[in-house]
Design a protein around this motif. Structure first.
Motif, short mmCIF file in Angstrom:
data_model
loop_
_atom_site.label_atom_id
_atom_site.label_comp_id
_atom_site.label_asym_id
_atom_site.label_seq_id
_atom_site.Cartn_x
_atom_site.Cartn_y
_atom_site.Cartn_z
N PRO A 1 -10.68 0.58 -11.25
CA PRO A 1 -9.46 -0.14 -11.67
C PRO A 1 -8.20 0.70 -11.59
CG PRO A 1 -10.87 0.37 -13.55
CD PRO A 1 -11.68 0.64 -12.34
N GLN A 2 -8.28 1.98 -11.87
CA GLN A 2 -7.08 2.82 -11.82
C GLN A 2 -6.57 2.94 -10.38
OE1 GLN A 2 -7.43 6.64 -13.70
NE2 GLN A 2 -5.36 7.28 -13.18
N ASP A 3 -7.50 3.14 -9.42
CA ASP A 3 -7.11 3.20 -8.02
C ASP A 3 -6.51 1.88 -7.55
OD1 ASP A 3 -8.02 5.77 -7.91
OD2 ASP A 3 -9.91 5.29 -6.89
N ALA A 4 -7.13 0.77 -7.98
CA ALA A 4 -6.63 -0.55 -7.59
C ALA A 4 -5.21 -0.77 -8.12
CB ALA A 4 -7.57 -1.64 -8.11
N ARG A 5 -4.99 -0.38 -9.35
CA ARG A 5 -3.66 -0.55 -9.95
C ARG A 5 -2.63 0.31 -9.23
NH1 ARG A 5 -5.02 0.84 -14.64
NH2 ARG A 5 -4.07 2.91 -14.71
N GLN A 6 -3.00 1.54 -8.89
CA GLN A 6 -2.07 2.43 -8.18
C GLN A 6 -1.77 1.91 -6.77
OE1 GLN A 6 -4.00 6.26 -8.39
NE2 GLN A 6 -3.21 6.70 -10.45
N ASP A 7 -2.80 1.39 -6.10
CA ASP A 7 -2.59 0.85 -4.75
C ASP A 7 -1.66 -0.36 -4.81
OD1 ASP A 7 -4.21 2.76 -3.67
OD2 ASP A 7 -5.97 1.47 -3.49
N ALA A 8 -1.84 -1.21 -5.81
CA ALA A 8 -0.97 -2.38 -5.96
C ALA A 8 0.46 -1.95 -6.25
CB ALA A 8 -1.47 -3.28 -7.09
N ASP A 9 0.61 -0.95 -7.10
CA ASP A 9 1.94 -0.44 -7.43
C ASP A 9 2.63 0.11 -6.19
OD1 ASP A 9 3.74 2.06 -8.43
OD2 ASP A 9 3.73 0.49 -9.96
N GLN A 10 1.88 0.86 -5.38
CA GLN A 10 2.45 1.44 -4.16
C GLN A 10 2.85 0.36 -3.16
OE1 GLN A 10 -0.14 4.20 -2.17
NE2 GLN A 10 1.44 4.90 -0.74
N LEU A 11 1.98 -0.66 -2.99
CA LEU A 11 2.28 -1.76 -2.07
C LEU A 11 3.55 -2.48 -2.47
CD1 LEU A 11 1.61 -3.75 0.22
CD2 LEU A 11 0.10 -4.96 -1.38
N ILE A 12 3.66 -2.82 -3.74
CA ILE A 12 4.84 -3.54 -4.21
C ILE A 12 6.08 -2.66 -4.15
CG2 ILE A 12 5.89 -4.65 -6.22
CD1 ILE A 12 3.78 -6.32 -4.75
N GLN A 13 5.93 -1.36 -4.42
CA GLN A 13 7.07 -0.46 -4.34
C GLN A 13 7.62 -0.40 -2.92
OE1 GLN A 13 8.64 1.02 -6.90
NE2 GLN A 13 10.17 1.80 -5.46
N GLN A 14 6.73 -0.37 -1.94
CA GLN A 14 7.18 -0.36 -0.53
C GLN A 14 7.91 -1.65 -0.20
OE1 GLN A 14 3.46 0.25 1.48
NE2 GLN A 14 3.50 2.48 1.25
N MET A 15 7.39 -2.78 -0.65
CA MET A 15 8.05 -4.06 -0.41
C MET A 15 9.40 -4.10 -1.12
SD MET A 15 4.61 -6.44 -0.80
CE MET A 15 5.50 -7.99 -0.91
N LEU A 16 9.46 -3.55 -2.33
CA LEU A 16 10.71 -3.54 -3.08
C LEU A 16 11.77 -2.71 -2.37
CD1 LEU A 16 12.27 -4.20 -5.72
CD2 LEU A 16 11.33 -2.09 -6.67
N GLU A 17 11.39 -1.54 -1.88
CA GLU A 17 12.36 -0.69 -1.18
C GLU A 17 12.91 -1.38 0.06
OE1 GLU A 17 10.18 2.89 -0.54
OE2 GLU A 17 10.26 3.49 -2.66
N SER A 18 12.06 -2.09 0.78
CA SER A 18 12.51 -2.84 1.95
C SER A 18 13.47 -3.95 1.53
CB SER A 18 11.31 -3.45 2.68
OG SER A 18 11.72 -4.36 3.66
N LEU A 19 13.12 -4.63 0.46
CA LEU A 19 13.91 -5.76 -0.01
C LEU A 19 15.30 -5.33 -0.47
CD1 LEU A 19 12.93 -8.75 -0.29
CD2 LEU A 19 12.65 -8.30 -2.72
#
Length: 426
Positions: free
Chosen positions: A133-151
Motif C-alpha cells: 500500500p505505501q508503494d501504491a500510494r507513492q506511485d499515485a502521488d507521483q503520477l498526479i504530481q506529474q499531471m499537476l505540473e503539466s496542467l
C-alpha cells in the motif's frame, strides 16, 4: 453501395465565383485549405489557372451557379506560370498551416505515450494496493504530481481524445478520465494546486470500492435489479474503508465516499444536501457522471459527448452544484472531443482536441476522400476562421465510408496535453 458526389469536368476557362470545385492533386500540391471548395473570388480562379490545370471537376449540387460558357483567353491552357506575390503569400501561409498540423500531430502522439504510461502506472497501483500500500500510494502521488505540473505550466489546457485501441483496460481509462477532467475543472475554478492534486488522487481512487463488488454486477450491460443496485451503491463505503487502510488524504477519502451524492439530496450513500457535500466531491460528481454517460457498460447505449453535456444541463441539472457544472460545460466546449460534426462548408469531421480558452473552435480531423486516412487533415478552427461548426451528428448518421475514415470511438478517453512549444502559441 456508397457513391461519391456527382461532378462534371469543365475547362478552367469556365470557372467563376460560386462554383464548387474539386482539385485532383495532392493536398500539399496547392495553396488552398482544401482539395474541394467553393470559389470565393477571381484571385482563386487565377491561382488555379497559374497552377497549370487544364480541367477541374465542378459539383453542381454545391455550386451557386453554372460554369461559364466555354471560351478561350490568351493564356495557353495548362501553362504553368510563376506565382504572383499574393499567391506566394498564400503558399507560405499554407506551409505555416502544415507546420501547425505537424506540431499538433506530434503533440497528440506525445500525449498518447503519456496516456499509455499513466494507464500502466494506474494498473500497477491497483495491483499493489493491498500487498504494498505505501508503494501504491507513492506511485499515485507521483503520477498526479506529474499531471499537476503539466496542467499548471500552460495557461490554456488542451484536452485530447485518445485512441481507444492503445490499451484495453476500460476501468483504468475511466479512472484516468475522471482524474484528468476533475483536475482540469479544478484549474478552471482557480482552485489552489494542493486542491487540484487532491482532485486527481480522489479521481484515481473514486471507484476503488468496486473491487469488493462481483464483476458480474459491475460490468453488467443491461439494467440491474434493485438488490444489485443496492449492492453496487455500497462501493462508496467500501472505497472509504480501503482509502483509510491505504492512508489516502482525508479530502480524497471524502471524494470516494461522496462522489454519488446529489445537490438535491437524492444521491447516495448519505442523501446529503449540497451544503454537506465537500466542494471537491461536487466536482468529481460532475465529471464522473459525464464519463459514465459517454462510456456505459454497453457501448451502444452510450451518449455522445455533446449529448452527455446537454443531458446533464437540461435533465440532470438539479443533481449538481451549478457553478462548477457551468464552468465544466464552458471549458469542455460546445463540441467536446469525440463529437462528430458538420462544418459550415458541409465538411464532416470529428473533434479530437479542445482548448479551454477557445471552446467554440476545437481541432478536428476531417473527412477528405482525396487524402489518405493515415494522413487525414487536421483543422484548427481557432486558425481557420472562415469555417465553423454548423451541427453535431450521431456517429450512426455518417455514411459508411466516412465512419470508417473518421473511426468514431466506441469508448471515449481523454488526456491533457503537456505545455506546447513557444512557437505554437503565436
Amino acid at each position: 453501395m456508397a457513391t461519391g458526389p456527382i461532378t462534371t469536368t469543365i475547362s478552367v476557362n469556365q470557372l467563376c465565383v460560386g462554383l464548387y470545385v474539386h482539385l485532383d492533386v495532392g493536398w500539399l500540391d496547392h495553396s488552398f485549405v482544401r482539395n474541394n471548395f467553393k470559389i470565393k473570388n477571381e484571385a482563386q480562379i487565377d491561382t488555379i489557372k497559374r497552377m497549370g490545370f487544364k480541367t477541374v471537376r465542378a459539383e453542381p449540387r454545391r455550386s451557386d451557379c453554372r460554369p461559364l460558357p466555354l471560351v478561350t483567353d490568351d493564356t495557353p491552357i495548362g501553362a504553368v506560370l510563376e506565382p504572383s506575390a499574393e499567391e506566394l503569400e498564400i503558399i507560405n501561409a499554407k506551409k505555416a498551416r502544415i507546420a501547425r498540423i505537424m506540431e499538433e500531430r506530434a503533440a497528440i502522439a506525445k500525449c498518447e505515450k503519456e496516456f499509455v504510461k499513466a494507464a500502466n502506472t494506474l494498473k500497477n497501483i491497483s495491483r499493489n494496493l493491498f500487498s504494498r500500500p505505501q508503494d501504491a500510494r507513492q506511485d499515485a502521488d507521483q503520477l498526479i504530481q506529474q499531471m499537476l505540473e503539466s496542467l499548471m505550466a500552460d495557461k490554456n489546457i488542451a484536452i485530447h481524445l485518445m485512441n481507444d485501441k492503445i490499451a484495453g483496460e476500460e476501468a483504468y481509462f475511466h479512472s484516468l478520465n475522471v482524474a484528468v477532467l476533475a483536475m482540469m475543472l479544478g484549474k478552471e475554478l482557480s482552485l489552489p494546486p494542493e486542491d487540484i492534486k487532491l482532485l486527481g488522487i480522489g479521481g484515481l481512487f473514486h471507484d476503488i470500492g468496486k473491487i469488493e463488488i462481483p464483476d458480474r454486477i459491475v460490468n453488467k450491460t443491461f439494467p440491474l435489479s434493485r438488490p444489485e443496485q443496492n449492492l453496487l451503491q455500497q462501493h462508496c463505503q467500501y472505497g472509504k474503508s480501503i482509502g483509510e487502510t491505504v492512508g489516502l488524504p482525508a479530502a480524497a477519502i471524502e471524494i470516494i465516499l461522496q462522489h454519488h451524492e446529489h445537490a438535491d439530496g437524492s444521491g447516495y450513500p448519505g442523501r446529503l444536501p449540497l451544503a454537506r457535500i465537500s466542494r471537491l466531491a461536487r466536482i468529481v460528481c460532475i465529471v464522473n457522471t459525464y464519463d459514465n454517460h459517454c462510456n456505459r457498460p454497453n457501448p451502444s447505449d452510450s451518449l455522445s459527448p455533446y449529448e452527455a453535456l446537454c443531458h446533464m444541463f437540461a435533465v440532470q441539472g438539479k443533481y449538481f452544484d451549478p457553478a462548477p457544472l457551468n464552468v465544466f460545460i464552458r471549458c469542455m466546449g460546445v463540441y467536446p472531443p469525440g463529437t462528430v460534426v458538420k462544418l459550415s462548408d458541409g465538411t464532416l469531421g470529428m473533434v479530437i482536441s479542445i482548448n479551454s480558452g477557445k471552446p467554440l473552435r476545437p481541432v478536428l480531423v476531417i473527412y477528405d476522400p482525396n487524402v489518405p486516412k493515415n494522413e487525414a487533415i487536421l483543422l484548427d478552427l481557432s486558425v481557420e476562421l472562415e469555417l465553423e461548426v454548423s451541427a453535431s451528428l450521431k456517429p450512426k448518421q455518417l455514411p459508411p465510408e466516412v465512419y470508417d475514415y473518421l473511426s468514431p470511438r466506441k469508448r471515449i478517453s481523454y488526456f491533457s496535453d503537456t505545455p506546447k512549444p513557444a512557437s505554437s502559441k503565436a
